[in-house]
Write a protein that holds these residues in place. Structure first.
Motif, short mmCIF file in Angstrom:
data_model
loop_
_atom_site.label_atom_id
_atom_site.label_comp_id
_atom_site.label_asym_id
_atom_site.label_seq_id
_atom_site.Cartn_x
_atom_site.Cartn_y
_atom_site.Cartn_z
N UNK A 154 0.85 -1.18 0.00
CA UNK A 154 0.00 0.00 0.00
C UNK A 154 0.89 1.23 0.00
N UNK A 155 0.30 2.40 0.19
CA UNK A 155 1.07 3.64 0.09
C UNK A 155 2.14 3.76 1.17
N UNK A 156 2.08 2.93 2.21
CA UNK A 156 3.08 2.97 3.27
C UNK A 156 4.17 1.91 3.10
N UNK A 157 3.99 0.97 2.12
CA UNK A 157 4.98 -0.09 1.92
C UNK A 157 4.33 -1.46 1.96
N UNK A 158 5.10 -2.52 2.26
CA UNK A 158 4.51 -3.86 2.33
C UNK A 158 3.37 -3.91 3.34
N UNK A 159 2.21 -4.44 2.91
CA UNK A 159 1.03 -4.43 3.76
C UNK A 159 0.56 -5.83 4.14
N UNK A 160 0.72 -6.79 3.23
CA UNK A 160 0.27 -8.16 3.48
C UNK A 160 1.19 -9.11 2.74
N UNK A 161 1.29 -10.31 3.28
CA UNK A 161 2.09 -11.33 2.61
C UNK A 161 1.40 -12.67 2.73
N UNK A 162 1.73 -13.57 1.81
CA UNK A 162 1.22 -14.93 1.86
C UNK A 162 2.31 -15.84 1.34
N UNK A 163 2.54 -16.94 2.04
CA UNK A 163 3.57 -17.90 1.64
C UNK A 163 3.08 -19.31 1.92
N UNK A 164 3.18 -20.18 0.92
CA UNK A 164 2.91 -21.60 1.10
C UNK A 164 4.06 -22.37 0.52
N UNK A 165 4.64 -23.26 1.29
CA UNK A 165 5.67 -24.19 0.83
C UNK A 165 5.11 -25.60 0.94
N UNK A 166 5.07 -26.32 -0.16
CA UNK A 166 4.64 -27.72 -0.15
C UNK A 166 5.86 -28.60 -0.40
N UNK A 167 6.04 -29.56 0.48
CA UNK A 167 7.09 -30.58 0.31
C UNK A 167 6.35 -31.89 0.12
N UNK A 168 6.28 -32.35 -1.15
CA UNK A 168 5.35 -33.43 -1.47
C UNK A 168 3.94 -32.89 -1.36
N UNK A 169 3.14 -33.46 -0.46
CA UNK A 169 1.78 -32.94 -0.24
C UNK A 169 1.64 -32.28 1.11
N UNK A 170 2.75 -32.15 1.86
CA UNK A 170 2.71 -31.51 3.18
C UNK A 170 2.90 -30.00 3.02
N UNK A 171 1.98 -29.23 3.61
CA UNK A 171 1.96 -27.79 3.42
C UNK A 171 2.49 -27.07 4.67
N UNK A 172 3.35 -26.09 4.44
CA UNK A 172 3.75 -25.14 5.46
C UNK A 172 3.26 -23.77 5.03
N UNK A 173 2.58 -23.07 5.91
CA UNK A 173 1.95 -21.80 5.56
C UNK A 173 2.42 -20.70 6.52
N UNK A 174 2.60 -19.49 5.99
CA UNK A 174 3.02 -18.38 6.83
C UNK A 174 2.46 -17.08 6.25
N UNK A 175 1.94 -16.21 7.12
CA UNK A 175 1.51 -14.88 6.66
C UNK A 175 2.18 -13.79 7.50
N UNK A 176 3.36 -14.11 8.05
CA UNK A 176 4.11 -13.13 8.83
C UNK A 176 4.82 -12.17 7.89
N UNK A 177 4.47 -10.90 7.96
CA UNK A 177 4.98 -9.93 7.00
C UNK A 177 6.50 -9.86 7.00
N UNK A 178 7.12 -9.96 8.18
CA UNK A 178 8.57 -9.80 8.27
C UNK A 178 9.33 -11.05 7.83
N UNK A 179 8.63 -12.17 7.62
CA UNK A 179 9.33 -13.40 7.24
C UNK A 179 9.70 -13.43 5.76
N UNK A 180 8.97 -12.68 4.93
CA UNK A 180 9.17 -12.72 3.49
C UNK A 180 9.90 -11.48 3.02
#
Length: 329
Positions: free
Chosen positions: A219-245
């Motif tokens: 947004x006008x202030x910078x990064x506002x939202x994030x979404x991350x999904x990592x699948x290893x095979x069919x196992x999902x790891x999910x993260x929406x922590x803004x500072x992690x990406x």
């Protein structure tokens, strides 16, 4: 709100109706079903069924966005505008028709037929990584309050069928992705009050048996939202922590960087648990495969090398990515 460790989506137990029509057909509401494929022969195909132009008020006006990029030569882009009376979408499961174009699916398997001047696709998509939902299921009246809602239905899957372009029909197979989005032109944008969404980066990456779906919204202030999904095979790891990406544009122009360096380091935020490793790769804008909204929306395909030491698993795998840039200003 960030999801607590071990970072997982709300649920992967989806109901058929979650890929059906999610919002009523009104002047404010819009909806689309997006499908992309990267084929083993180097071609790509992206097909989007839209109920109307997104983010704008107006009556139902269906659009089929249809792009094929051959293994060699420029991409082919068509936009079909069927009669509004030919548009239908089931609320019970994914079944969308507009003119001669249709998609039917059950969360696991999808059949798509799309045709435009000089190009045609008949494809079957099958899920490998389960679809997921980040929050609770939203009934139509609640979903219609969203500026933009999303359902990732096939984070990673297989595709096969035929593509017709440049006078020939080609039997193809490869990987696929499918998501479903909806919203209301009158809804309040997410983020801090008073800040306007300006742009986003989104991508889906396949490298061996590892798949990533990621997005960074600004947004006008910078990064506002994030979404991350990592699948290893069919196992999902999910993260929406803004500072992690970390998303770092390099070269090119402010609107279209030459590359994006992507790094995900969960637990790296001050006061958080010790970092559990990093997944990283770079995205290139060299090969454009779509352009809409006078260049405000651009889509690319590129090779990638994904490296990781996350959660004790160290690897480096080659693969490919479809990614996009959306600029609202």
């Amino acid at each position: 709100m960030a999801t607590p460790y071990p970072w997982h989506p709300w649920t992967t137990d989806l109901a058929l109706k979650e890929d059906g029509q999610r919002v009523d057909l009104t002047d404010n509401n819009f909806e689309w079903w997006y499908f992309d494929t990267i084929m083993d022969d180097g071609s790509t195909c992206v097909i989007t069924f839209l109920s109307k132009p997104p983010f704008l008020k107006g009556p139902t006006a269906p659009i089929l966005q249809f792009n094929i990029s051959p293994p060699n030569g420029p991409y082919i882009q068509k936009m079909v505008l069927p009669d509004a009376g030919s548009y239908s979408a089931s609320s019970e499961h994914c079944s969308v028709t507009m003119g001669d174009n249709r998609v039917e699916g059950d969360l696991h398997t999808y059949h798509i037929h799309a045709r435009a001047e000089g190009i045609e696709a008949d494809l079957t998509l099958k899920r490998v990584v389960p679809g997921w939902r980040e929050g609770p299921f939203l009934p139509p009246q609640v979903a219609a309050q969203s500026w933009l809602g999303e359902q990732v239905v096939i984070p990673s899957g297989t595709a096969q069928g035929t593509l017709t372009y440049n006078g020939g029909t080609h039997r193809v197979k490869g990987t696929c992705y499918h998501d479903h989005q909806w919203g209301s032109a009158g809804a309040q944008q997410p983020g801090a009050q008073g800040n306007k969404i300006t742009s986003w980066y989104w991508g889906r990456i396949q490298a061996g048996d590892h798949a990533v779906v990621m997005a960074q919204v600004y947004d006008t202030a910078g990064p506002a939202m994030t979404m991350w999904m990592l699948a290893r095979g069919t196992a999902i790891t999910f993260d929406d922590t803004l500072t992690a990406l970390s998303v770092t544009p390099k070269g090119g122009t402010p609107r279209v960087p030459a590359t994006l360096d992507i790094a995900w380091s969960p637990g790296a935020a001050p006061g958080a648990a010790p970092p559990l490793g990093t997944v990283s790769f770079s995205l290139s804008s060299t090969q454009e495969i779509a352009s809409f909204s006078d260049g405000g929306y651009l889509r690319f395909v590129c090779p990638v090398t994904m490296t990781s030491d996350f959660a004790g698993e160290t690897f480096s795998q080659d693969g490919h990515a479809v990614w996009e840039i959306m600029n609202f200003s």
